[in-house]
Design an enzyme around this catalytic site. Structure first.
Site, PDB file in Angstrom:
ATOM      1  N   SER A 128       0.844  -1.142   0.125  1.00 45.57           N
ATOM      2  CA  SER A 128       0.149  -0.179   0.074  1.00 45.57           C
ATOM      3  C   SER A 128       0.885   1.123   0.107  1.00 45.57           C
ATOM      4  CB  SER A 128      -0.681  -0.087   1.384  1.00 45.57           C
ATOM      5  OG  SER A 128      -1.307   1.154   1.510  1.00 45.57           O
ATOM      6  N   TYR A 141      -2.840  -1.041  10.101  1.00 46.27           N
ATOM      7  CA  TYR A 141      -2.866  -1.198   8.673  1.00 46.27           C
ATOM      8  C   TYR A 141      -1.337  -0.737   8.117  1.00 46.27           C
ATOM      9  CZ  TYR A 141      -4.458  -0.807   3.769  1.00 46.27           C
ATOM     10  OH  TYR A 141      -4.574  -1.086   2.253  1.00 46.27           O
TER      11      TYR A 141
HETATM   12  P1  NDP Z   1     -12.153  -4.860  -1.054  1.00 49.56           P
HETATM   13  O1  NDP Z   1     -12.422  -4.520   0.205  1.00 49.56           O
HETATM   14  O2  NDP Z   1     -12.649  -4.483  -2.245  1.00 49.56           O
HETATM   15  O3  NDP Z   1     -11.464  -6.376  -1.047  1.00 49.56           O
HETATM   16  C1  NDP Z   1     -10.840  -6.965  -0.140  1.00 49.56           C
HETATM   17  C2  NDP Z   1     -10.762  -8.433  -0.585  1.00 49.56           C
HETATM   18  O4  NDP Z   1     -10.132  -9.332   0.642  1.00 49.56           O
HETATM   19  C3  NDP Z   1     -12.451  -9.054  -0.734  1.00 49.56           C
HETATM   20  O5  NDP Z   1     -12.286  -9.879  -1.901  1.00 49.56           O
HETATM   21  C4  NDP Z   1     -12.717  -9.948   0.533  1.00 49.56           C
HETATM   22  O6  NDP Z   1     -13.483 -10.863   0.316  1.00 49.56           O
HETATM   23  C5  NDP Z   1     -11.134 -10.379   0.798  1.00 49.56           C
HETATM   24  N1  NDP Z   1     -10.900 -10.802   2.420  1.00 49.56           N
HETATM   25  C6  NDP Z   1     -11.065  -9.805   3.228  1.00 49.56           C
HETATM   26  N2  NDP Z   1     -11.009 -10.340   4.480  1.00 49.56           N
HETATM   27  C7  NDP Z   1     -10.730 -11.637   4.137  1.00 49.56           C
HETATM   28  C8  NDP Z   1     -10.544 -12.860   4.934  1.00 49.56           C
HETATM   29  N3  NDP Z   1     -10.458 -12.989   6.226  1.00 49.56           N
HETATM   30  N4  NDP Z   1     -10.279 -14.024   4.395  1.00 49.56           N
HETATM   31  C9  NDP Z   1     -10.313 -14.317   2.913  1.00 49.56           C
HETATM   32  N5  NDP Z   1     -10.474 -13.249   2.070  1.00 49.56           N
HETATM   33  C10 NDP Z   1     -10.846 -12.004   2.701  1.00 49.56           C
HETATM   34  O7  NDP Z   1     -10.492  -4.104  -1.030  1.00 49.56           O
HETATM   35  P2  NDP Z   1      -9.287  -3.683  -2.176  1.00 49.56           P
HETATM   36  O8  NDP Z   1      -9.662  -4.467  -3.456  1.00 49.56           O
HETATM   37  O9  NDP Z   1      -9.561  -2.072  -2.274  1.00 49.56           O
HETATM   38  O10 NDP Z   1      -8.107  -4.257  -1.386  1.00 49.56           O
HETATM   39  C11 NDP Z   1      -7.275  -5.372  -1.936  1.00 49.56           C
HETATM   40  C12 NDP Z   1      -6.060  -5.430  -1.409  1.00 49.56           C
HETATM   41  O11 NDP Z   1      -5.543  -4.204  -1.911  1.00 49.56           O
HETATM   42  C13 NDP Z   1      -5.872  -5.278   0.215  1.00 49.56           C
HETATM   43  O12 NDP Z   1      -4.766  -6.079   0.703  1.00 49.56           O
HETATM   44  C14 NDP Z   1      -5.628  -3.720   0.537  1.00 49.56           C
HETATM   45  O13 NDP Z   1      -5.011  -3.373   1.766  1.00 49.56           O
HETATM   46  C15 NDP Z   1      -4.867  -3.319  -0.781  1.00 49.56           C
HETATM   47  N6  NDP Z   1      -4.918  -1.899  -1.145  1.00 49.56           N
HETATM   48  C16 NDP Z   1      -5.946  -1.411  -1.733  1.00 49.56           C
HETATM   49  C17 NDP Z   1      -5.827  -0.046  -1.967  1.00 49.56           C
HETATM   50  C18 NDP Z   1      -7.054   0.689  -2.515  1.00 49.56           C
HETATM   51  O14 NDP Z   1      -7.103   2.106  -2.736  1.00 49.56           O
HETATM   52  N7  NDP Z   1      -8.093   0.158  -2.688  1.00 49.56           N
HETATM   53  C19 NDP Z   1      -4.575   0.771  -1.691  1.00 49.56           C
HETATM   54  C20 NDP Z   1      -3.372   0.013  -1.394  1.00 49.56           C
HETATM   55  C21 NDP Z   1      -3.605  -1.321  -0.929  1.00 49.56           C
HETATM   56  P3  NDP Z   1     -14.691 -11.592   1.184  1.00 49.56           P
HETATM   57  O15 NDP Z   1     -14.966 -10.668   1.711  1.00 49.56           O
HETATM   58  O16 NDP Z   1     -15.507 -12.227   0.153  1.00 49.56           O
HETATM   59  O17 NDP Z   1     -13.618 -12.515   2.092  1.00 49.56           O
END
Ligand code: NDP
Length: 249
Positions: A139, A152
Site C-alpha cells: 500500500s 494497517y
Molecule cells: P476490497 O474490500 O474490495 O477487497 C478485499 C478482499 O479481501 C475481498 O475480496 C474480501 O473478500 C477479501 N477478504 C477480506 N478478509 C478476508 C479473509 N479473512 N479471508 C479471505 N478473504 C478476505 O478491497 P481492495 O480491493 O481495495 O483491497 C485489496 C488489497 O489491496 C488489500 O490488501 C488492500 O489493503 C490493498 N490496497 C488497496 C488500496 C485501495 O486504494 N483500494 C490501496 C492500497 C492497498 P470476502 O469479503 O469475500 O472474504
C-alpha cells in the site's frame, strides 16, 4: 514472455476490488484462477466472469486450517500451483489510542499473517512445479503513515519486508516474490474510507499526478508481468502502481 497458459493461480480476495482486477489479467493471459475469499456469492460471480476454468474455493485467510485446506483442495483439483497473489486485506480506521488489541490483531492477521500462512502453504507445490511467483499487496502505507491506520500501516510495512525475506529464501527454488504498492484505487475498501476520512477524495486527486483515482483494471498488466517469464530476474521488489502519488510531496 507474457503468456500464462497451463499455469494455475490462487488469488486471495479475488472476488472483488484489486484482487478481481489482477484475476482478470491472469485469466486473460491464459491462467486458471482460483478465487479464494469468504463471500461465496461474490466468488461465484467472479468465476463466471473470469471463465477459462476459474473456480472458487472458500477461505478465511486468518485461519491456518482454512488456508491449508485451500491449498490442498486447489492442488488436488488443478494438479499444480504456479502463482499466488496475497491480496486479501481490511482496514479498521482509528487512531492508535482508540484501537483495541482485538482490532489490531484482526488487521495484522488479515493483511500480514495471511501472507505468511498462504506463502508457507504454497511453497511445497511451487517447488514441485520447478518454480513459482508470489505477489504480495502492500500500500502507500508501506511507505507513509496515517493517523487513522496504525495496524494497517504496520501490516503493509511488514508485507514489504516479508517479501524481501521470502525472495531471498526461495530464489534457489526459482520462486520470485514481489510486492505491489497500489496508490488510491476505487474499491469497496476506499469507498468506505471516503465516507470516514473527510476530504480524502479531493486530496488524493490533488496529489496524484495522473489526476485520477486508480481502477481495478490498472492491475491487470502488473499481475501478468509479475506472474510470467518476463519478470524471472525480478525478486524482492516493491513496485508502486499509483499514478505517481508517491513521487511528490
Ligand atoms: P476490497 O474490500 O474490495 O477487497 C478485499 C478482499 O479481501 C475481498 O475480496 C474480501 O473478500 C477479501 N477478504 C477480506 N478478509 C478476508 C479473509 N479473512 N479471508 C479471505 N478473504 C478476505 O478491497 P481492495 O480491493 O481495495 O483491497 C485489496 C488489497 O489491496 C488489500 O490488501 C488492500 O489493503 C490493498 N490496497 C488497496 C488500496 C485501495 O486504494 N483500494 C490501496 C492500497 C492497498 P470476502 O469479503 O469475500 O472474504
Amino acid at each position: 514472455m507474457f503468456g500464462l497458459a497451463g499455469k494455475v493461480a490462487i488469488v486471495t480476495g479475488g472476488n472483488g476490488g484489486i484482487g478481481l482486477g489482477m484475476a482478470r489479467g491472469l485469466a486473460g493471459a491464459g491462467a486458471r484462477v482460483v478465487v479464494a475469499a469468504r463471500d461465496a456469492n461474490k466468488s461465484e460471480a467472479a468465476v463466471r466472469e473470469l471463465g477459462a476454468g476459474a473456480l472458487a474455493i472458500a477461505v478465511d485467510v486468518t485461519d491456518e486450517r482454512s488456508v491449508d485446506a485451500l491449498f490442498r483442495d486447489a492442488v488436488a483439483r488443478c494438479g499444480r500451483l504456479d502463482i499466488l497473489v496475497n491480496n486479501a486485506g481490511i482496514n479498521i480506521r482509528k487512531p492508535p489510542h482508540e484501537l483495541s488489541l482485538a482490532e489490531w490483531r484482526q488487521v495484522i492477521d488479515t493483511n500480514l499473517t495471511s501472507a505468511y500462512l498462504c506463502s508457507h502453504a504454497a511453497h511445497p507445490a511451487m517447488k514441485r512445479a520447478g518454480g513459482g511467483k508470489i505477489i504480495n499487496i502492500g500500500s502507500m502505507m508501506s511507505i507513509f503513515g496515517a493517523p487513522y491506520a496504525p495496524a494497517y500501516a504496520a501490516s503493509k510495512g511488514g508485507i514489504v519486508q516479508f517479501t524481501k525475506a521470502c525472495a531471498a529464501a526461495w530464489a534457489p527454488d526459482q520462486i520470485q516474490v514481489n510486492a505491489i504498492l497500489p496508490g488510491w484505487i476505487d474499491t469497496d475498501l476506499t469507498r468506505r474510507a471516503r465516507v470516514q476520512v473527510a476530504g480524502l477524495h479531493d486530496s488524493v486527486l490533488r496529489r496524484t499526478p495522473a489526476g485520477r483515482w486508480g481502477t481495478i483494471d490498472d492491475f491487470r498488466g502488473i499481475a501478468v508481468f509479475l506472474a510470467g517469464r518476463a519478470s524471472d530476474f525480478i525478486t524482492g521488489a516493491a513496485i508502486t502502481v499509483d499514478g505517481g502519488y508517491s513521487v511528490q510531496g
